[in-house]
Scaffold this motif. Structure first.
Motif, PDB file in Angstrom:
ATOM      1  N   ARG A 153       7.827   0.053   7.428  1.00  0.00           N
ATOM      2  CA  ARG A 153       6.665   0.690   6.803  1.00  0.00           C
ATOM      3  C   ARG A 153       6.485   0.213   5.363  1.00  0.00           C
ATOM      4  O   ARG A 153       5.347   0.092   4.882  1.00  0.00           O
ATOM      5  CB  ARG A 153       6.828   2.214   6.847  1.00  0.00           C
ATOM      6  N   LYS A 154       7.599  -0.076   4.703  1.00  0.00           N
ATOM      7  CA  LYS A 154       7.506  -0.549   3.322  1.00  0.00           C
ATOM      8  C   LYS A 154       6.783  -1.886   3.264  1.00  0.00           C
ATOM      9  O   LYS A 154       5.931  -2.112   2.387  1.00  0.00           O
ATOM     10  CB  LYS A 154       8.916  -0.680   2.729  1.00  0.00           C
ATOM     11  N   LEU A 155       7.096  -2.779   4.221  1.00  0.00           N
ATOM     12  CA  LEU A 155       6.452  -4.087   4.241  1.00  0.00           C
ATOM     13  C   LEU A 155       4.969  -3.955   4.569  1.00  0.00           C
ATOM     14  O   LEU A 155       4.126  -4.603   3.937  1.00  0.00           O
ATOM     15  CB  LEU A 155       7.137  -4.991   5.269  1.00  0.00           C
ATOM     16  N   THR A 156       4.630  -3.115   5.554  1.00  0.00           N
ATOM     17  CA  THR A 156       3.223  -2.941   5.897  1.00  0.00           C
ATOM     18  C   THR A 156       2.440  -2.334   4.734  1.00  0.00           C
ATOM     19  O   THR A 156       1.274  -2.664   4.520  1.00  0.00           O
ATOM     20  CB  THR A 156       3.061  -2.031   7.137  1.00  0.00           C
ATOM     21  N   HIS A 157       3.096  -1.470   3.963  1.00  0.00           N
ATOM     22  CA  HIS A 157       2.447  -0.880   2.796  1.00  0.00           C
ATOM     23  C   HIS A 157       2.143  -1.957   1.754  1.00  0.00           C
ATOM     24  O   HIS A 157       1.054  -1.982   1.174  1.00  0.00           O
ATOM     25  CB  HIS A 157       3.353   0.199   2.188  1.00  0.00           C
ATOM     26  N   THR A 162      -1.534  -3.234   0.458  1.00  0.00           N
ATOM     27  CA  THR A 162      -1.892  -3.300  -0.960  1.00  0.00           C
ATOM     28  C   THR A 162      -2.468  -4.662  -1.315  1.00  0.00           C
ATOM     29  O   THR A 162      -3.508  -4.759  -1.987  1.00  0.00           O
ATOM     30  CB  THR A 162      -0.652  -3.023  -1.832  1.00  0.00           C
ATOM     31  N   LEU A 163      -1.820  -5.723  -0.857  1.00  0.00           N
ATOM     32  CA  LEU A 163      -2.300  -7.081  -1.127  1.00  0.00           C
ATOM     33  C   LEU A 163      -3.654  -7.340  -0.462  1.00  0.00           C
ATOM     34  O   LEU A 163      -4.512  -8.016  -1.033  1.00  0.00           O
ATOM     35  CB  LEU A 163      -1.274  -8.107  -0.642  1.00  0.00           C
ATOM     36  N   ALA A 193      -2.713   1.377   8.896  1.00  0.00           N
ATOM     37  CA  ALA A 193      -1.266   1.244   8.730  1.00  0.00           C
ATOM     38  C   ALA A 193      -0.758   2.104   7.579  1.00  0.00           C
ATOM     39  O   ALA A 193       0.422   2.466   7.537  1.00  0.00           O
ATOM     40  CB  ALA A 193      -0.900  -0.217   8.481  1.00  0.00           C
ATOM     41  N   ASP A 194      -1.658   2.462   6.679  1.00  0.00           N
ATOM     42  CA  ASP A 194      -1.251   3.182   5.473  1.00  0.00           C
ATOM     43  C   ASP A 194      -1.704   4.637   5.455  1.00  0.00           C
ATOM     44  O   ASP A 194      -1.156   5.448   4.722  1.00  0.00           O
ATOM     45  CB  ASP A 194      -1.819   2.460   4.245  1.00  0.00           C
ATOM     46  N   GLU A 195      -2.745   4.954   6.252  1.00  0.00           N
ATOM     47  CA  GLU A 195      -3.294   6.307   6.274  1.00  0.00           C
ATOM     48  C   GLU A 195      -3.228   6.859   7.698  1.00  0.00           C
ATOM     49  O   GLU A 195      -2.781   6.182   8.618  1.00  0.00           O
ATOM     50  CB  GLU A 195      -4.751   6.294   5.778  1.00  0.00           C
ATOM     51  N   SER A 253       1.366   4.215  -5.557  1.00  0.00           N
ATOM     52  CA  SER A 253       2.134   5.109  -4.697  1.00  0.00           C
ATOM     53  C   SER A 253       3.525   4.545  -4.396  1.00  0.00           C
ATOM     54  O   SER A 253       4.435   5.308  -4.037  1.00  0.00           O
ATOM     55  CB  SER A 253       1.382   5.355  -3.386  1.00  0.00           C
ATOM     56  N   THR A 254       3.697   3.240  -4.561  1.00  0.00           N
ATOM     57  CA  THR A 254       5.006   2.631  -4.290  1.00  0.00           C
ATOM     58  C   THR A 254       5.935   2.744  -5.501  1.00  0.00           C
ATOM     59  O   THR A 254       7.153   2.649  -5.341  1.00  0.00           O
ATOM     60  CB  THR A 254       4.867   1.154  -3.928  1.00  0.00           C
TER      61      THR A 254
END
Length: 230
Positions: free
Chosen positions: A69-73, A77-78, A170-172, A226-227
């Protein structure tokens, strides 16, 4: 739960409206609605956009289950920041309104001429569709419905708005993203079909692109912050 759905809904709605207004599929819907029964064009375009929104949200929902999930976040963002900068680049480097409306109209004109040459019964087909427009089966098998569906579906495939929907889902909350996306698509497509070319030609693509670029950057900054929050 309710808060996350509402957040996904509002983000998806705003992103979809600003991404789809002035898009090629928006212009295509407007032009087709001037030449064919509006109900067929609207249902064909909306069906394609709903299917595309759901598929994109499913991909976004599955992504965190396949990779961290960290990578998808970070990827999301990018994506937002990249799309925002891309939109702003287009605004300040195109030197004026884009030629998407003329481009889409030329393609549809060429397609219409080809259909007329290839089939002398084209008008008869249109008459049959109008006479039997209450038949559900005929409605979904009519050439106009299928044309509107295919032009919209393949026009959206790989588009910036599709990729942004994947990233947002993926984020919401995916449910909120789907509902907001469908409502946004419905509003834009209905406006295009009912307003026709007069509405499409009066839209300032530069202002829409600028607003969309700013919105993407805001989403990207919010995602980044948020990160780093403790």
């Amino acid at each position: 739960m309710a808060t996350s759905v509402i957040q996904g809904f509002t983000k998806s709605l705003a992103m979809t409206v600003l991404s789809e207004i002035g898009d090629k599929t928006f212009f295509a819907a407007a032009i087709m609605a001037m030449r064919h029964p509006r109900r067929l064009v609207l249902s064909g375009c909306l069906s394609a956009l709903i299917v595309m929104t759901i598929l994109s949200a499913l991909v976004g929902w599955a992504a965190p289950n396949l990779i961290s999930r960290k990578l998808t976040h970070h990827v999301t963002t990018l994506l937002f920041l990249g799309f925002g900068l891309w939109s702003l680049w287009d605004v300040f480097n195109n030197g004026g309104e884009s030629e998407e409306l003329a481009e889409v109209e030329a393609k549809l004109d060429a397609d219409l001429k080809a259909n007329k040459k290839g089939s002398k019964d084209g008008n008869k087909v249109d008459d049959e569709v109008k006479k039997h427009n209450r038949s559900i089966l005929l409605h979904f098998l009519s050439p106009i419905y299928l044309k509107a569906f295919s032009i919209t579906f393949f026009g959206e495939w790989g588009d910036k708005s599709q990729l942004a929907t994947i990233g947002l889902a993926a984020d919401e909350d995916p449910l909120g993203v789907v509902l907001g996306g469908i409502l946004g698509q419905a509003l834009c497509t209905t406006a295009a079909v009912l307003g026709g070319r007069s509405l499409a030609s009066q839209i300032s693509e530069k202002i829409v692109a600028l607003s969309g670029g700013v919105l993407f950057i805001v989403f990207g900054i919010q995602s980044f912050l948020s990160t780093v929050e403790p």
